[in-house]
Design a protein around this motif. Structure first.
Motif, PDB file in Angstrom:
ATOM      1  N   LYS A 124      21.037  14.736  65.181  1.00  0.00           N
ATOM      2  CA  LYS A 124      20.783  15.815  65.740  1.00  0.00           C
ATOM      3  C   LYS A 124      19.503  16.487  66.020  1.00  0.00           C
ATOM      4  O   LYS A 124      18.982  17.029  66.964  1.00  0.00           O
ATOM      5  N   PHE A 125      18.799  16.309  64.766  1.00  0.00           N
ATOM      6  CA  PHE A 125      17.539  16.563  64.878  1.00  0.00           C
ATOM      7  C   PHE A 125      16.548  15.725  65.746  1.00  0.00           C
ATOM      8  O   PHE A 125      15.660  16.148  66.374  1.00  0.00           O
ATOM      9  N   SER A 128      16.576  16.639  69.241  1.00  0.00           N
ATOM     10  CA  SER A 128      15.850  17.869  69.668  1.00  0.00           C
ATOM     11  C   SER A 128      14.599  17.516  69.781  1.00  0.00           C
ATOM     12  O   SER A 128      13.979  18.463  70.391  1.00  0.00           O
ATOM     13  N   THR A 129      13.986  16.393  69.327  1.00  0.00           N
ATOM     14  CA  THR A 129      12.561  16.259  69.188  1.00  0.00           C
ATOM     15  C   THR A 129      12.414  14.994  70.319  1.00  0.00           C
ATOM     16  O   THR A 129      11.030  14.533  70.404  1.00  0.00           O
TER      17      THR A 129
END
Length: 259
Positions: A124-125, A128-129
């Motif tokens: 998920k992280f 996001s990036t």
């Protein structure tokens, strides 16, 4: 142009600081330590720190005048003339270079406790990036950032460098220069929103068979005109005439210029 605005929103959330060491670049960026990631952002082939000697000289003269004024005072009035603020060092980064973006993301990972996250949380992280790492605008533009360096000794910073400037103020006064003295002029500019933010400079990549910067070139030069650095500008005390980046130091393993 819409990519520029999207890019700006992401970049304003990022910040970093300097350190030392270089062999870590051989490791995947997800394995960099906090200090190693810091290094890429301010003390690496893609990032140059500058401390203005002119600014330091001006501050030294101001301090001398204040000390002389103190000698004419007595009692509690002495020492109340105020301390001069030391000129803040500035850091220029070749943001369209992948290692710089990787370092910023790695600092975010460390701040969020990424290494201890579950697999699903890491995914998920990463999602996001992903757009920030990809930097779609970097395909068509060279992107360079300039900001003030902050640490515990630099207090009283009221604005970001070039915070009061607009694109019209910089047009024709900021350029990228190669070894053949060819110039790319700035095509867009975003000022910092506050003292911790960075100014963002955009230069259109030429559409041509030969790239603007060659592996055989020695340097990438970011040039400020003397007109911009005149005595009436508050920023003339903070910036040099030119920032220089060694091309031989920013080549990838397959020989491509990382910028």
């Amino acid at each position: 142009m819409k990519y520029i605005y999207a890019f700006i929103l992401v970049l304003t959330l990022m910040a970093a600081s300097p350190a030392n060491g270089q062999k870590f670049l051989e490791k995947p960026y997800r394995e960099w330590s906090k200090e190693e990631a810091f290094k890429v952002t301010a003390d690496s082939p893609w990032a140059v720190e500058y401390q203005s000697e002119r600014g330091l000289d001006d501050q030294a003269r101001l301090q001398q005048r204040r000390e002389q004024a103190d000698t004419r005072l007595s009692g509690s009035d002495r020492g109340n003339q105020g301390r001069p603020s030391v000129p803040i060092p500035v850091v220029m980064r070749l943001h369209s270079a992948l290692p710089v973006r990787q370092a910023i993301v790695r600092l975010q990972q460390i701040g969020a406790g990424y290494d201890k996250m579950k697999r699903e949380e890491q995914e998920k992280f990463d999602a996001s990036t992903a757009k920030f790492l990809e930097c779609a605008i970097c395909r068509d533009y060279y992107v360079v950032t300039l900001g003030k360096w902050r640490d515990t000794s630099t207090v009283g910073i009221s604005d970001g460098i070039f915070q009061t400037f607009k694109y019209e103020d910089l047009k024709g006064k900021v350029s990228l220069v190669n070894d053949r003295d060819e110039r790319l002029e700035i095509v867009s500019f975003t000022p910092p929103k506050n003292s911790t933010d960075s100014a963002i400079f955009f230069f259109k990549r030429p559409v041509a068979e030969a790239p603007f910067f060659l592996r055989s070139d020695k340097e990438i030069r970011f040039l400020f005109s003397n007109d911009l650095r005149d005595n009436t500008s508050a920023y003339s005390k903070l910036i040099p005439r030119v920032f220089e980046f060694k091309i031989s130091k920013i080549l990838s393993a397959d020989g491509k210029i990382q910028f």
